[in-house]
Each structure stands twice: as structure tokens, then as C-alpha cells.
Design a protein around this motif. Structure first.
Motif, mmCIF file in Angstrom:
data_model
loop_
_atom_site.group_PDB
_atom_site.id
_atom_site.type_symbol
_atom_site.label_atom_id
_atom_site.label_comp_id
_atom_site.label_asym_id
_atom_site.label_seq_id
_atom_site.Cartn_x
_atom_site.Cartn_y
_atom_site.Cartn_z
ATOM 1 N N ASN A 66 0.721 -1.136 -0.147
ATOM 2 C CA ASN A 66 -0.049 0.129 -0.113
ATOM 3 C C ASN A 66 0.903 1.383 -0.065
ATOM 4 N N THR A 67 1.984 1.237 0.798
ATOM 5 C CA THR A 67 2.949 2.195 0.642
ATOM 6 C C THR A 67 3.437 2.641 -0.801
ATOM 7 N N LEU A 68 3.942 1.657 -1.500
ATOM 8 C CA LEU A 68 4.248 1.537 -2.825
ATOM 9 C C LEU A 68 3.008 2.067 -3.739
ATOM 10 N N ARG A 69 1.950 1.601 -3.544
ATOM 11 C CA ARG A 69 0.803 2.194 -4.147
ATOM 12 C C ARG A 69 0.607 3.680 -4.328
ATOM 13 N N LEU A 339 11.257 -0.768 14.200
ATOM 14 C CA LEU A 339 11.443 -0.945 12.680
ATOM 15 C C LEU A 339 11.226 -2.305 12.197
ATOM 16 N N SER A 340 11.713 -3.191 13.159
ATOM 17 C CA SER A 340 11.542 -4.816 13.106
ATOM 18 C C SER A 340 11.090 -5.217 14.097
ATOM 19 N N LEU A 341 10.500 -6.543 14.198
ATOM 20 C CA LEU A 341 10.004 -7.307 15.209
ATOM 21 C C LEU A 341 11.486 -8.336 15.490
ATOM 22 N N LYS A 342 11.373 -8.754 16.440
ATOM 23 C CA LYS A 342 12.511 -9.759 16.897
ATOM 24 C C LYS A 342 12.488 -10.957 15.809
ATOM 25 N N ASP A 343 11.337 -11.362 15.174
ATOM 26 C CA ASP A 343 11.229 -12.443 14.313
ATOM 27 C C ASP A 343 11.712 -11.907 12.938
ATOM 28 N N VAL A 344 11.111 -12.645 11.850
ATOM 29 C CA VAL A 344 11.601 -12.193 10.489
ATOM 30 C C VAL A 344 10.861 -11.018 10.102
ATOM 31 N N HIS A 345 9.835 -10.628 10.706
ATOM 32 C CA HIS A 345 8.981 -9.490 10.191
ATOM 33 C C HIS A 345 9.555 -8.005 10.604
ATOM 34 N N LEU A 346 9.176 -7.324 9.704
ATOM 35 C CA LEU A 346 9.332 -5.688 10.173
ATOM 36 C C LEU A 346 8.170 -5.396 10.725
ATOM 37 N N SER A 347 8.167 -3.966 11.457
ATOM 38 C CA SER A 347 7.243 -3.318 11.970
ATOM 39 C C SER A 347 6.247 -2.598 10.764
ATOM 40 N N VAL A 348 5.094 -2.445 10.992
ATOM 41 C CA VAL A 348 4.178 -1.531 9.926
ATOM 42 C C VAL A 348 5.189 -0.391 9.385
ATOM 43 N N LYS A 349 5.720 0.531 10.447
ATOM 44 C CA LYS A 349 6.583 1.604 9.986
ATOM 45 C C LYS A 349 7.730 1.068 9.271
ATOM 46 N N GLY A 350 8.589 -0.196 9.676
ATOM 47 C CA GLY A 350 9.749 -0.744 8.838
ATOM 48 C C GLY A 350 9.198 -0.944 7.477
ATOM 49 N N TYR A 351 7.908 -1.677 7.335
ATOM 50 C CA TYR A 351 7.596 -2.184 6.014
ATOM 51 C C TYR A 351 7.347 -0.818 5.074
ATOM 52 N N GLU A 352 6.865 0.185 5.824
ATOM 53 C CA GLU A 352 6.652 1.574 4.915
ATOM 54 C C GLU A 352 8.056 1.926 4.645
ATOM 55 N N ILE A 353 8.961 2.315 5.523
ATOM 56 C CA ILE A 353 10.272 2.767 5.000
ATOM 57 C C ILE A 353 10.888 1.891 3.798
ATOM 58 N N MET A 354 10.639 0.550 4.062
ATOM 59 C CA MET A 354 11.204 -0.296 3.136
ATOM 60 C C MET A 354 10.456 -0.298 1.678
ATOM 61 N N ALA A 355 9.359 -0.012 1.712
ATOM 62 C CA ALA A 355 8.928 0.267 0.380
ATOM 63 C C ALA A 355 9.320 1.831 -0.050
ATOM 64 N N LYS A 356 9.572 2.715 0.813
ATOM 65 C CA LYS A 356 10.042 3.898 0.460
ATOM 66 C C LYS A 356 11.305 3.860 -0.401
ATOM 67 N N LYS A 357 12.140 3.035 0.362
ATOM 68 C CA LYS A 357 13.481 2.843 -0.075
ATOM 69 C C LYS A 357 13.370 2.013 -1.494
ATOM 70 N N MET A 358 12.768 0.891 -1.802
ATOM 71 C CA MET A 358 12.484 0.260 -2.951
ATOM 72 C C MET A 358 11.997 1.280 -3.882
ATOM 73 N N TYR A 359 11.172 2.102 -3.555
ATOM 74 C CA TYR A 359 10.524 3.091 -4.920
ATOM 75 C C TYR A 359 11.518 4.191 -5.085
ATOM 76 N N GLN A 360 12.448 4.674 -4.180
ATOM 77 C CA GLN A 360 13.239 5.554 -4.628
ATOM 78 C C GLN A 360 14.512 4.767 -5.621
ATOM 79 N N ASP A 361 14.800 3.496 -4.964
ATOM 80 C CA ASP A 361 15.968 2.853 -6.033
ATOM 81 C C ASP A 361 15.415 2.528 -7.101
#
Length: 370
Positions: A66-69, A339-361
Motif C-alpha cells: 500500500n505504501t508503494l501504491r 522498525l523490525s520485530l524480533k522474528d523475521v518480520h518488520l513493523s508497520v513503519k519498517g515495511y513503509e520505510i522499506m517500500a519507500k526505499k524500493m520506490y526510490q531505488d
């Protein structure tokens, strides 16, 4: 009130400045220049741009997509969506209400179930089971394609839209069928028989501009999940809406669960890309390599290396989540910054930042294409 606003602003500033988006470009480009030029032009024109993400729980919760959208365009179509969203999954542009339906998922590998594209089925537990579907998009008139089947050759479903217009869906006995209807949301679809099944909807503007990013993702999915879907039916569904960018976000569950065989992993992953390429000949493909996995018994680094090999061999882009996290002080720092959980997942904000980075790149990568 003022104190709460100040706290919100401070917290937002901390989140946004916890990591730097201006690290090295985390997209490696092995893709075909012709396809990249077409994608660059489509993004520039902001017209008839279709994006699809296949993946696991990193995608299924819809925080990253959704961030990427929202960064790419003002969404005006929905593309493919599940008939009902499995638990912990969502589509941010849809509102579901249902009663007396069960969800059958190809992730659970129940035997003797013929799964269509996406591998999620809504099965009516009794007659008059219903689903009400509404959208947050405006305007609310769309062409809706229904993937459905019935245990009999009688009418399977009745549909009533916002204007009380009614339509019936009828399939051959136990055969997946497809029918498109123009509907005003919200609409209600009611089962006319027990065990009538819905395999999803394809929602778009017929003969008009379509800007959409849809997802085919299931929590816990491995990269070979597509092998549980009926390939003939899936290919027919794939022809209905073409994509300009296809993203494959698998690897986390392959790294963590079950026996890992690199040769089989690569063969299955490449086969999926090849199937999709035949239908979307001009699409750009991107692989997303998973975020950092710290479990010592995982196959994380072998998976990561394999994904780079696949990207080179199949001429795709690859976005490296782990590299971005590493460039920003690593997993432990992301956990500390929430920005990340202790398991393999990111937090909501972590996923948003990751999507922003992918979009920028992605945009920076496309700028180099002439």
C-alpha cells in the motif's frame, strides 16, 4: 491536546530519521533495457500501469504494497483480489463482511482441492452464505470478474449491487468459470447452494485507464506455492489483466522451514518467472530478497545468493532488503528503533520505510535507462 500533537510529531521524526534512504542503491539491475524503457515511460505517463506482487507475509498484510501504491499513483482499480482475505491479511482499499463462508488455502495443502490463481478459495458452508464487498476508492463503479464454481449445474450465486440490480452466476458442474459484471459498490454475493466456491475477483475499469497494484500473497508461502494452483485456469486468469511490473517476494519461509535443495528451489522459482513472462512479454520482473534473518539454522544466505543467481539468469531486477538493513546499522538497530520485530518480520513503519526505499531505488535505476 497540544502535548499529544507534539509527542506525535516527535515520534514521527524519530521513525523517519532512524534510517537513511540515501544509502547505496539496493536494486541490482540485470533486466532487459527495452522492458525498463517501457516501464519508465508508463510511470512517467501515469496511465494504464499495472503492478502485481506475489509473496508471503511480508506482502500479505499490505503495509509494504500500500505504501508503494501511494507513492506510484492514485489508485483507480483493484486488479486481482481474494474472495475473502485470510486471517492477518488485508487489502487496504477493500472492506469485507461475510457469514457462513470458510477459507480454503493452498498453503494448508488440503487434498483434492482444485485451486485457481492465488490459491485462496471462499467456500459456502450453507445456502445463503454471503459476502459483502465495498471499496474505499471513488468512483465506485467497476467491472468485476468473478472466478467461481458450483457442485451442481444450477445457479451458484446471486449478486445484488448498491442500486439493487441483481445478477446470477452459473457454472458447469465443478468447473471453474469466469463472468464479468459492471457493478456499483458495495455489492452482496449470496450462495444459492452449499459448497459453491469463489476463487477471487478481478476489479478494473473496462476500456479506461487502470492504475493498480495488486497482490497474490499468503502468510507462510514458499516460492513453490504456485505449483498447488491449477496451471490451466491460472493462465486464463493471468490473461485478463496484464502487468508492467511483476514482483516476486519469496524466500523467508524457504529459508526457515523444511529441507532446502538449492537446485529445486532455483528450478521452481525460474519456472514461475518463465510462465509469467510468456503472458506478460514486456513486463519488468523484480525479485525482492528477504529482510535479515538471524536464526543460525536458517538457509538465509544460501537463499539470498540463489536469488541473485536467478535474477542474473532470468534478467530481472533484485531489491535486497537485507542490504538496506545492513547499510542502516543492521537488524538489532531496526529492532531497537521499532522498525523490525524480533522474528523475521518488520513493523508497520519498517515495511513503509522499506517500500519507500524500493520506490526510490527503482526510480533512480530507471533514470539511468536511455
Amino acid at each position: 491536546m497540544i502535548k499529544n500533537i507534539i509527542i506525535f510529531i516527535v515520534c514521527s521524526y524519530v521513525f523517519l530519521n532512524a534510517v537513511s534512504l540515501d544509502t547505496r542503491n539496493c536494486i541490482s539491475n540485470y533486466a532487459d533495457n527495452k522492458s525498463l524503457k517501457l516501464l519508465k515511460q508508463k510511470i512517467k505517463e501515469n496511465k494504464n500501469l499495472g503492478i502485481r506482487i506475489y509473496g508471503d507475509s511480508h506482502i500479505a498484510a499490505d503495509f509494504f504494497p500500500n505504501t508503494l501504491r501511494n507513492l506510484l499513483f492514485k489508485t483507480n482499480a483493484l486488479g486481482f483480489v481474494y474472495a475473502i482475505q485470510p486471517k492477518y491479511q488485508q487489502n487496504s482499499n477493500l472492506i469485507y463482511e461475510f457469514k457462513n463462508f470458510e477459507i480454503l488455502s493452498s498453503k494448508n495443502l488440503k487434498k483434492n482441492i482444485n485451486y485457481p490463481l492465488g490459491g485462496v478459495i471462499a467456500n459456502a458452508l450453507k445456502k445463503n452464505a454471503y459476502i459483502i464487498l465495498d471499496t474505499k476508492l471513488n468512483p465506485k463503479k467497476f467491472n468485476v470478474g468473478f472466478i467461481f464454481k458450483s457442485p451442481s449445474s444450477d445457479d451458484a450465486f446471486i449478486i445484488k449491487d448498491k442500486n439493487n440490480k441483481t445478477y446470477k452466476l452459473k457454472s458447469k458442474k465443478n468447473k471453474w468459470s469466469y463472468k464479468e459484471i459492471e457493478l456499483d459498490f458495495p455489492f452482496k454475493i449470496t450462495a444459492l447452494t452449499k459448497n459453491a466456491k469463489l476463487g477471487g475477483y478481478i476489479i478494473y475499469n473496462k476500456n479506461k485507464n487502470n492504475l493498480f497494484l495488486d497482490t497474490l500473497a499468503i502468510n507462510g508461502a514458499k516460492s513453490d506455492l504456485w505449483k498447488e494452483w491449477n496451471l490451466n485456469i491460472s493462465k486464463e486468469e493471468l490473461k485478463i489483466l496484464k502487468q508492467d511490473l511483476i514482483i516476486l517476494a519469496y524466500g523467508t519461509n524457504d529459508a526457515l522451514y523444511g529441507k532446502f535443495d538449492k537446485k529445486t528451489f532455483k528450478q521452481d522459482f525460474k519456472k514461475l518467472i518463465q510462465i509469467l513472462k510468456k503472458i506478460n512479454k514486456n513486463a519488468v520482473f523484480m525479485i525482492i530478497s528477504p529482510p535479515t534473518i538471524k536464526e543460525s539454522n536458517s538457509h538465509f544466505f544460501t537463499i539470498r545468493k540463489s536469488l541473485y543467481e536467478i535474477a542474473k539468469e532470468e534478467k530481472t531486477l533484485i531489491f535486497d532488503m537485507h542490504q538496506f538493513m545492513k547499510d542502516n546499522k543492521g537488524k538489532d538497530y531496526w529492532i531497537k528503533q521499532k522498525l523490525s520485530l524480533k522474528d523475521v518480520h518488520l513493523s508497520v513503519k519498517g515495511y513503509e520505510i522499506m517500500a519507500k526505499k524500493m520506490y526510490q531505488d527503482l526510480i533512480n535505476t530507471l533514470k539511468t535507462i536511455h
